[in-house]
Design an enzyme around this catalytic site. Sequence first.
Site, PDB file in Angstrom:
ATOM      1  N   SER A 275      -2.341   7.136  -6.234  1.00 27.62           N
ATOM      2  CA  SER A 275      -3.724   7.372  -6.655  1.00 27.62           C
ATOM      3  C   SER A 275      -3.936   8.785  -7.183  1.00 27.62           C
ATOM      4  O   SER A 275      -3.210   9.715  -6.847  1.00 27.62           O
ATOM      5  CB  SER A 275      -4.677   7.134  -5.482  1.00 27.62           C
ATOM      6  OG  SER A 275      -4.434   5.878  -4.903  1.00 27.62           O
TER       7      SER A 275
HETATM    8  N1  SAH Z   1      -2.167   4.761  -0.939  1.00 27.53           N
HETATM    9  C1  SAH Z   1      -1.139   4.694  -1.967  1.00 27.53           C
HETATM   10  C2  SAH Z   1      -1.601   4.000  -3.239  1.00 27.53           C
HETATM   11  C3  SAH Z   1      -1.832   2.580  -2.986  1.00 27.53           C
HETATM   12  S1  SAH Z   1      -1.601   1.514  -4.391  1.00 27.53           S
HETATM   13  C4  SAH Z   1      -0.575   6.062  -2.276  1.00 27.53           C
HETATM   14  O1  SAH Z   1      -1.048   7.065  -1.723  1.00 27.53           O
HETATM   15  O2  SAH Z   1       0.381   6.129  -3.050  1.00 27.53           O
HETATM   16  C5  SAH Z   1      -1.966   0.003  -3.542  1.00 27.53           C
HETATM   17  C6  SAH Z   1      -0.864  -0.482  -2.634  1.00 27.53           C
HETATM   18  O3  SAH Z   1      -1.366  -1.601  -1.924  1.00 27.53           O
HETATM   19  C7  SAH Z   1       0.369  -0.966  -3.381  1.00 27.53           C
HETATM   20  O4  SAH Z   1       1.506  -0.304  -2.910  1.00 27.53           O
HETATM   21  C8  SAH Z   1       0.421  -2.453  -3.053  1.00 27.53           C
HETATM   22  O5  SAH Z   1       1.735  -2.967  -2.955  1.00 27.53           O
HETATM   23  C9  SAH Z   1      -0.294  -2.499  -1.718  1.00 27.53           C
HETATM   24  N2  SAH Z   1      -0.839  -3.800  -1.337  1.00 27.53           N
HETATM   25  C10 SAH Z   1      -1.416  -4.747  -2.124  1.00 27.53           C
HETATM   26  N3  SAH Z   1      -1.807  -5.793  -1.384  1.00 27.53           N
HETATM   27  C11 SAH Z   1      -1.461  -5.511  -0.101  1.00 27.53           C
HETATM   28  C12 SAH Z   1      -1.608  -6.201   1.132  1.00 27.53           C
HETATM   29  N4  SAH Z   1      -2.174  -7.417   1.207  1.00 27.53           N
HETATM   30  N5  SAH Z   1      -1.124  -5.624   2.258  1.00 27.53           N
HETATM   31  C13 SAH Z   1      -0.535  -4.395   2.215  1.00 27.53           C
HETATM   32  N6  SAH Z   1      -0.388  -3.689   1.067  1.00 27.53           N
HETATM   33  C14 SAH Z   1      -0.840  -4.234  -0.062  1.00 27.53           C
END
Ligand code: SAH
Length: 235
Positions: free
Chosen positions: A69
Amino acid sequence: MNEANSRATNTFKQQRDELVRHLRRSVIRDEAVLAAIGAVPREAFVEPGMEPDAYQDHALPISCNQTISQPTVVAKMTSELAVTPDAHVLEIGTGSGYQAAVLSHLARSIVSVELHADLARRAEEVLKSIGVENVEIHVADGSTGWPDAAPYDRIIVTAAMPEIPAALIRQLRPVEGSRLIAPVGDQQAQQLLRVDFHKGKWRTRPVGHVRFVPLRGTAGWSTTEWGDPPPRGAL
Ligand code: SAH
């Protein structure tokens, strides 16, 4: 450390300080959050080769079609979460692990759940390499939380969700100050919603507009509904 490495590290430190000044000048007033961002080497979390862009204030691609992000969004969400040093925090969507690393400087313990095993593994390695010890990562569908380590004082969802599942609220400790932050909306855009416990009940308020990659799983969307890769410009 040889001379070239030490020069690169200095440059990253200068870039990080500049990023913190930029965030302070823009909208972030929370000095504890700024200090945490100033302490986390973002270059360790980006894809190899993208280190020169690590301190730009925008989202960057990581593997599995996901993103790390934008620093402004990390700072804003972390400020809205109002983390206290004794807090036990749940993060849904570990991604690169950067947000978890920022939280590790502010909270007692963080449980972070990631759907993609390879992202979770890499995040774990990076966190270990920079000496973070209070983040625990699980590979699972975290869309309905991680009840095993509940109750939490804070929950942060870092992927877009269609609505806030009741299961997540049930995993928050029902005491004054408990909070959840989540991007809620559709694939085009989301509102950042803040849910907090106040005078004996949960209240929800919008605190900004964001654009995140989709949450999958039980309380998210199926892959086919969204298609891959994620929408252009998504955080
Ligand atoms: N917080 C992260 C950015 C998150 S991007 C950082 O600091 O880099 C969103 C993330 O959510 C992705 O890695 C994706 O794989 C994950 N995601 C999507 N659906 C999910 C779910 N149901 N459970 C856990 N993770 C999930």
